[in-house]
Design an enzyme around this catalytic site. Structure first.
Site, PDB file in Angstrom:
ATOM      1  N   PHE A 125       0.115  -2.036   0.520  1.00  0.00           N
ATOM      2  CA  PHE A 125       1.222  -1.176   0.951  1.00  0.00           C
ATOM      3  C   PHE A 125       0.690  -0.121   1.895  1.00  0.00           C
ATOM      4  O   PHE A 125      -0.244   0.603   1.561  1.00  0.00           O
ATOM      5  CB  PHE A 125       1.920  -0.501  -0.230  1.00  0.00           C
ATOM      6  CG  PHE A 125       3.157   0.237   0.199  1.00  0.00           C
ATOM      7  CD1 PHE A 125       4.371  -0.430   0.320  1.00  0.00           C
ATOM      8  CD2 PHE A 125       3.104   1.578   0.528  1.00  0.00           C
ATOM      9  CE1 PHE A 125       5.515   0.235   0.763  1.00  0.00           C
ATOM     10  CE2 PHE A 125       4.246   2.248   0.976  1.00  0.00           C
ATOM     11  CZ  PHE A 125       5.449   1.574   1.087  1.00  0.00           C
ATOM     12  N   LYS A 162       0.023  12.149   0.873  1.00  0.00           N
ATOM     13  CA  LYS A 162       0.404  12.448  -0.520  1.00  0.00           C
ATOM     14  C   LYS A 162      -0.176  13.746  -1.081  1.00  0.00           C
ATOM     15  O   LYS A 162       0.376  14.807  -0.841  1.00  0.00           O
ATOM     16  CB  LYS A 162       0.046  11.253  -1.404  1.00  0.00           C
ATOM     17  CG  LYS A 162       0.980  10.052  -1.149  1.00  0.00           C
ATOM     18  CD  LYS A 162       0.897   9.054  -2.261  1.00  0.00           C
ATOM     19  CE  LYS A 162       1.727   7.814  -2.026  1.00  0.00           C
ATOM     20  NZ  LYS A 162       3.129   7.952  -2.358  1.00  0.00           N
ATOM     21  N   ASP A 206      -7.155   2.921   3.758  1.00  0.00           N
ATOM     22  CA  ASP A 206      -5.922   3.661   3.546  1.00  0.00           C
ATOM     23  C   ASP A 206      -6.027   4.334   2.179  1.00  0.00           C
ATOM     24  O   ASP A 206      -5.858   3.692   1.148  1.00  0.00           O
ATOM     25  CB  ASP A 206      -4.714   2.710   3.616  1.00  0.00           C
ATOM     26  CG  ASP A 206      -3.396   3.448   3.423  1.00  0.00           C
ATOM     27  OD1 ASP A 206      -3.417   4.628   3.020  1.00  0.00           O
ATOM     28  OD2 ASP A 206      -2.338   2.828   3.666  1.00  0.00           O
TER      29      ASP A 206
HETATM   30  C1  LIG Z   1      -1.606   3.325   0.388  1.00  0.00           C
HETATM   31  C2  LIG Z   1      -0.378   3.892   1.019  1.00  0.00           C
HETATM   32  N1  LIG Z   1      -0.306   3.967   2.356  1.00  0.00           N
HETATM   33  C3  LIG Z   1       0.768   4.481   2.971  1.00  0.00           C
HETATM   34  C4  LIG Z   1       1.854   4.936   2.261  1.00  0.00           C
HETATM   35  C5  LIG Z   1       3.025   5.495   2.982  1.00  0.00           C
HETATM   36  O1  LIG Z   1       3.100   6.875   2.810  1.00  0.00           O
HETATM   37  P1  LIG Z   1       4.432   7.687   3.155  1.00  0.00           P
HETATM   38  O2  LIG Z   1       5.454   7.296   2.158  1.00  0.00           O
HETATM   39  O3  LIG Z   1       4.006   9.126   3.067  1.00  0.00           O
HETATM   40  O4  LIG Z   1       4.804   7.304   4.550  1.00  0.00           O
HETATM   41  C6  LIG Z   1       1.826   4.875   0.860  1.00  0.00           C
HETATM   42  C7  LIG Z   1       2.973   5.328   0.072  1.00  0.00           C
HETATM   43  O5  LIG Z   1       3.140   5.036  -1.076  1.00  0.00           O
HETATM   44  C8  LIG Z   1       0.682   4.338   0.220  1.00  0.00           C
HETATM   45  O6  LIG Z   1       0.605   4.242  -1.109  1.00  0.00           O
END
Ligand SMILES: Cc1ncc(COP(=O)(O)O)c(C=O)c1O
Length: 385
Positions: A124, A238, A209
């Site tokens: 994700f 986050k 990520d």
């Molecule tokens: C690993 C990862 N990358 C990217 C995102 C996307 O973040 P945002 O919701 O702040 O755009 C998330 C959100 O859960 C995530 O868990």
């Protein structure tokens, strides 16, 4: 818009582990804004930093230097592999920035055909179009085609599959060190090291990520520290702002040098208010290592108590897994009704990937909070069987 399946509750106030709904009911929060509120709700240091900054300067523009952004960049550089930081407002934006930087660097360095990025199935990376394309889940992409060209997917934790998919067009490998939304999935301890080796051998960039796993969530400031590897690029968001929206893309000098003024930008990215909150958050997190120690201690206790539940409900619970306070409990059935039953009893928990209960509480959680959740889970599980 109708984008969220919301629960029938209005949350109004929060302090530490607790949130109160508009009817005055007290709840314990094991969701923490989906792994955001690492210091709990309304941590006094973060609140004071926001109050002070809001009286000084709310917003200017990235045409100028601002003190909180300089301070935050310095803190991140001093405490990570990175030399340079780009600030944005969310995880997806950080991923977009990472994709752009990887493409620009690789095309300039290795030739225009180097643009493909390999990501993991079940990953994700966010909801904007390129981040959604990077996300290896067809069910989330469905209806939004055509997707962005130049992405390929391999099973997570499978080094042979990764080796096979790399071509002369590949420019980078993008992975979550531990998959969060995909169901709290940990790789073998040597997987990421092997990925690093493969990237070095094939002259590819490695992007981690850490939007979910970063900022102490797994018991170290960044999850890559568990695995003894460093990436070339990393995304965080986050927990970074302790509750306010801020994201960042971090990179080594070598890679970051591909960006020149005008290549990428964000109006609000790293503005004074959010940077002041993030500085307060990181400083609090790193002070004496106290909160990270607490995270690790509570992780061990949490997992132990969940394992006890697994023994008591073997037909319902398949596996307990996690790192730090990113913990998943895989069920043999869908988890949504359990989340609802817990909410009725004042426990906010989350379910991801359909059947995985996910516990991502503030890192300041205490034993008594975990004990309270266990009592509720036991009661809810008993009602099912
Ligand atoms: C690993 C990862 N990358 C990217 C995102 C996307 O973040 P945002 O919701 O702040 O755009 C998330 C959100 O859960 C995530 O868990």
């Amino acid at each position: 818009m109708n984008t969220y399946g919301r629960y029938p509750v209005v949350l109004r106030k929060g302090r530490g582990m607790k949130v109160w709904s508009s009817d005055g009911k007290e709840n314990l929060d094991f969701v923490a804004g989906v792994a955001v509120n690492i210091l709990g709700h309304c941590h006094p240091r973060v609140v004071v930093a926001i109050q002070k900054q809001s009286q000084r300067l709310l917003h200017v523009s990235n045409y100028y230097y601002i003190e909180p952004q300089i301070k935050l960049a310095k803190l991140l550089v001093e405490n990570s592999f990175a030399d340079k930081i780009f600030f944005c407002n969310s995880g997806a934006e950080a991923v977009e920035a990472a994709i752009k930087l990887a493409r620009k660097y690789s095309k300039e360095k290795n030739g225009p055909e180097h643009f493909e990025i390999v990501t993991a199935k079940n990953s994700f990376h966010g909801r904007t179009l390129a981040a959604l394309t990077a996300t290896g889940q067809e069910k989330l992409q469905k209806g939004f085609e055509p997707l962005v060209p130049g992405f390929k997917y391999v099973p997570f934790n499978d080094i042979d599959a990764l080796g096979k998919i790399i071509t002369e067009n590949t420019c980078a490998v993008l992975l979550e060190p531990i998959q969060g939304e995909g169901g709290v999935r940990l790789p073998d301890m040597d997987y990421l090291k092997k990925v690093r080796g493969l990237c070095d051998e094939k002259n590819l960039l490695l992007i981690f990520d850490e939007v979910q796993t970063g900022m102490g969530r797994t018991g170290k400031l960044f999850a890559y520290e568990h695995f003894g590897v460093t990436p070339d690029i990393m995304t965080i968001a986050k927990g970074l702002g302790g509750g306010v929206p801020i994201g960042a893309m971090l990179a080594t000098d070598r890679v970051a040098s591909a960006f020149q003024p005008g290549n990428h930008a964000s109006t609000f990215g790293g503005n004074p208010l959010v940077c002041a909150a993030a500085v307060a958050t990181i400083e609090t997190l790193l002070e004496d290592g106290f909160i990270l120690d607490q995270c690790n201690r509570m992780s061990a206790y949490f997992m132990e108590r969940l394992e006890e539940l697994k023994e008591a409900f073997p037909k319902l619970i398949k596996e307990v897994r996690g790192k730090g306070l990113l913990i998943g409990m895989e069920l043999t059935k869908e988890g949504d009704s359990i989340v609802k039953a817990c909410l009725e009893q004042g426990m906010l928990i989350n379910c991801t990937a359909g059947n995985i209960l996910r516990f991502i509480p503030p890192l300041i959680i205490q034993r008594k909070d975990i004990d309270q959740l266990m009592n509720v889970l036991k009661e809810v599980f008993s009602g099912l069987s």
